[in-house]
Enzyme design. Structure first.
Site, PDB file in Angstrom:
ATOM      1  N   ARG A  37       0.868  -1.178   0.000  1.00 21.84           N
ATOM      2  CA  ARG A  37       0.000   0.000   0.000  1.00 21.84           C
ATOM      3  C   ARG A  37       0.903   1.225   0.000  1.00 21.84           C
ATOM      4  O   ARG A  37       2.107   1.113   0.135  1.00 21.84           O
ATOM      5  CB  ARG A  37      -1.028  -0.020   1.145  1.00 21.84           C
ATOM      6  CG  ARG A  37      -0.712  -0.729   2.400  1.00 21.84           C
ATOM      7  CD  ARG A  37       0.431  -0.145   3.183  1.00 21.84           C
ATOM      8  NE  ARG A  37       0.255   1.270   3.405  1.00 21.84           N
ATOM      9  CZ  ARG A  37       1.217   2.128   3.685  1.00 21.84           C
ATOM     10  NH1 ARG A  37       2.461   1.711   3.770  1.00 21.84           N
ATOM     11  NH2 ARG A  37       0.982   3.405   3.871  1.00 21.84           N
ATOM     12  N   GLY A  38       0.266   2.402  -0.137  1.00 17.03           N
ATOM     13  CA  GLY A  38       1.055   3.624  -0.294  1.00 17.03           C
ATOM     14  C   GLY A  38       1.129   3.944  -1.775  1.00 17.03           C
ATOM     15  O   GLY A  38       1.377   3.051  -2.602  1.00 17.03           O
ATOM     16  N   ARG A  40      -7.241  -0.145  -6.825  1.00 14.23           N
ATOM     17  CA  ARG A  40      -7.519   0.886  -5.799  1.00 14.23           C
ATOM     18  C   ARG A  40      -7.736   2.210  -6.537  1.00 14.23           C
ATOM     19  O   ARG A  40      -7.004   2.517  -7.481  1.00 14.23           O
ATOM     20  CB  ARG A  40      -6.376   1.014  -4.779  1.00 14.23           C
ATOM     21  CG  ARG A  40      -6.320  -0.176  -3.815  1.00 14.23           C
ATOM     22  CD  ARG A  40      -5.448   0.097  -2.620  1.00 14.23           C
ATOM     23  NE  ARG A  40      -6.125   0.884  -1.599  1.00 14.23           N
ATOM     24  CZ  ARG A  40      -5.493   1.399  -0.546  1.00 14.23           C
ATOM     25  NH1 ARG A  40      -4.196   1.230  -0.393  1.00 14.23           N
ATOM     26  NH2 ARG A  40      -6.151   2.089   0.362  1.00 14.23           N
ATOM     27  N   GLN A  51      -1.707   2.019  10.052  1.00 11.32           N
ATOM     28  CA  GLN A  51      -0.439   2.131   9.316  1.00 11.32           C
ATOM     29  C   GLN A  51       0.627   2.835  10.151  1.00 11.32           C
ATOM     30  O   GLN A  51       1.819   2.540  10.043  1.00 11.32           O
ATOM     31  CB  GLN A  51      -0.641   2.916   8.003  1.00 11.32           C
ATOM     32  CG  GLN A  51      -1.411   2.191   6.929  1.00 11.32           C
ATOM     33  CD  GLN A  51      -2.883   2.521   6.967  1.00 11.32           C
ATOM     34  OE1 GLN A  51      -3.449   2.838   8.014  1.00 11.32           O
ATOM     35  NE2 GLN A  51      -3.537   2.440   5.832  1.00 11.32           N
ATOM     36  N   ASP A  96      -1.819  10.807  -1.654  1.00  9.30           N
ATOM     37  CA  ASP A  96      -2.231   9.817  -2.661  1.00  9.30           C
ATOM     38  C   ASP A  96      -2.539  10.472  -3.994  1.00  9.30           C
ATOM     39  O   ASP A  96      -2.403   9.862  -5.063  1.00  9.30           O
ATOM     40  CB  ASP A  96      -3.433   9.021  -2.179  1.00  9.30           C
ATOM     41  CG  ASP A  96      -2.979   7.954  -1.220  1.00  9.30           C
ATOM     42  OD1 ASP A  96      -2.698   8.296  -0.059  1.00  9.30           O
ATOM     43  OD2 ASP A  96      -2.829   6.804  -1.646  1.00  9.30           O
ATOM     44  N   ASN A 152      -5.182  12.321   1.071  1.00  9.93           N
ATOM     45  CA  ASN A 152      -4.264  11.425   1.792  1.00  9.93           C
ATOM     46  C   ASN A 152      -5.104  10.607   2.777  1.00  9.93           C
ATOM     47  O   ASN A 152      -6.326  10.772   2.856  1.00  9.93           O
ATOM     48  CB  ASN A 152      -3.171  12.241   2.500  1.00  9.93           C
ATOM     49  CG  ASN A 152      -2.057  11.344   3.034  1.00  9.93           C
ATOM     50  OD1 ASN A 152      -1.546  10.477   2.313  1.00  9.93           O
ATOM     51  ND2 ASN A 152      -1.668  11.521   4.285  1.00  9.93           N
ATOM     52  N   LYS A 153      -4.438   9.742   3.519  1.00 13.66           N
ATOM     53  CA  LYS A 153      -5.119   8.849   4.458  1.00 13.66           C
ATOM     54  C   LYS A 153      -6.128   9.594   5.323  1.00 13.66           C
ATOM     55  O   LYS A 153      -5.843  10.685   5.814  1.00 13.66           O
ATOM     56  CB  LYS A 153      -4.053   8.181   5.331  1.00 13.66           C
ATOM     57  CG  LYS A 153      -4.539   7.235   6.395  1.00 13.66           C
ATOM     58  CD  LYS A 153      -5.484   6.164   5.900  1.00 13.66           C
ATOM     59  CE  LYS A 153      -4.994   5.406   4.687  1.00 13.66           C
ATOM     60  NZ  LYS A 153      -6.041   4.581   4.055  1.00 13.66           N
TER      61      LYS A 153
END
Ligand code: MRU
Length: 351
Positions: free
Chosen positions: A47-48, A92, A199, A240, A250-251
């Site tokens: 991920r990332g 994704r 994370q 992201d 982002n997250k």
């Protein structure tokens, strides 16, 4: 710094460090075709944003190697790869690096249309290896640029994991941390645990401890009081997808951190390579936000934490308006507001 690798290309398969099992187990997942690679991305083995871009590129190479055996030229191979490309693209939705990497490979196939399918597949493999190496170089450049904004003694808060694990290596936000440490600065990291997938607690703490960089995990909800107590000098997060006006996806949980940083007069930086900027997206409102399965919120490591069947929402990302961002630290330098102009200039200079 690190001796472990998140992603290793082995010619006939891809080896991924299984990030779902960290920090308690260091095990690998091997992908032998595009479908297995897409599943590894969807399931968060890897991920990332930059890491899934590089992984998807290798997934397409695995498909190309198999489909090249059917013969024909590069144009025919390109056609045959469309379902694999689609499956990888759909793995994704939020990180634009996935599309960016697959578009780069598609360009190679277009250029190699008249070559044999096997020659085109070999060119694709070289391009994916170059993407992998370029991402590490880009992160090191982010680290060098980012080190200049980090005070000599800094308490830096980060959210999620934007480290070596989230990239081809070295990291973006954690690349800034590594760059500052390499420049002789004393940096202590506060890592938001990052509910629900953890994370920060699992991955950021793991990789910084491997490098002997001081890290303290906090519950996401503790950031406000620590900022108010003067325990945070700056915030650096990854991204992201960054829109053309500097809005940052982002997250989930990044936006509240940015609001808190503004309230407490703390600079909020975003670290990302140019491949994370989507110049076709005018602002953050159009960025697709992934909604993940409810079990990630209903359970913690398989243990229920809500009443059975409780309604939950699980948006995996949020958008931070560019007005809350002090600067974007990229591989080509530090972009400052107004971002519409600095981002356009960065792309124009790269052409
Ligand atoms: O859902 P994840 O773990 O893929 O989300 C990752 C992030 O939000 C990272 O901050 C982002 O991709 C930047 S990684 C250098």
């Amino acid at each position: 710094m690190s001796s472990w690798e998140p992603i290793t290309w082995r010619g006939d398969h891809l080896r991924l460090l299984d990030q779902r099992r960290l920090p308690t187990e260091e095990t690998d997942v091997l992908c032998r075709d595009a479908s297995e690679t897409a599943t590894a991305i969807t399931d968060m083995v890897v991920r990332g944003a930059p890491a899934i871009g590089v992984t998807a590129a290798y997934g397409l190479v695995l498909a190309a190697k198999t489909r090249a055996a059917e013969g024909g030229d590069g144009a025919a191979l390109r056609e045959r790869l469309q379902p694999d490309r689609r499956e990888l693209l759909d793995s994704r939705p939020t990180a634009v690096n996935l599309r960016w990497a697959l578009d780069r490979l598609d360009l190679i196939l277009e250029e190699r249309a008249a070559d044999s399918a096997s020659e085109a597949a070999a060119a694709l493999e070289s391009a994916a290896v170059a993407l992998h190496e370029d991402d590490i170089a880009a992160n090191r450049a982010i680290g060098r640029h980012g080190a200049t904004v980090v005070p000599d003694e800094a308490r830096l808060l980060t959210h999620c994991n934007a480290g070596a694990l989230a990239t081809a290596g070295y990291g973006t936000a954690l690349g800034v941390v590594r760059g500052a440490v390499e420049a002789g600065k004393k940096v202590a990291v506060l890592a938001d645990e990052t509910r629900p997938f953890l994370q920060g607690a699992r991955l950021t703490a793991w990789e910084l401890m491997k490098d002997d960089i001081p890290v303290t995990v906090i519950a996401d909800v503790a950031a406000a009081s620590l900022m108010r107590a003067g325990e945070v000098d700056l915030v650096v997060v990854g991204a992201d997808r960054i829109a053309a006006n500097g809005d940052v996806a982002n997250k989930v949980g990044t936006y509240p951190v940015a609001v808190l940083a503004r309230e407490h007069g703390i600079p909020f930086y975003v670290a990302a390579p140019l491949s994370t900027i989507d110049p076709t997206m005018p602002d953050g409102d159009g960025i697709p936000i992934e909604e993940r399965g409810p079990e990630e919120v209903r359970e913690c490591f398989g243990v229920p934490v809500t009443p059975e069947g409780a309604a939950v929402r699980n948006p995996a990302f949020d958008v931070t308006p560019s007005a809350l961002v002090k600067a974007i630290i990229t591989d080509v330098g530090i972009l400052e507001p107004p971002f519409t102009e600095s981002i356009a200039r960065a792309f124009a200079d790269g052409d």
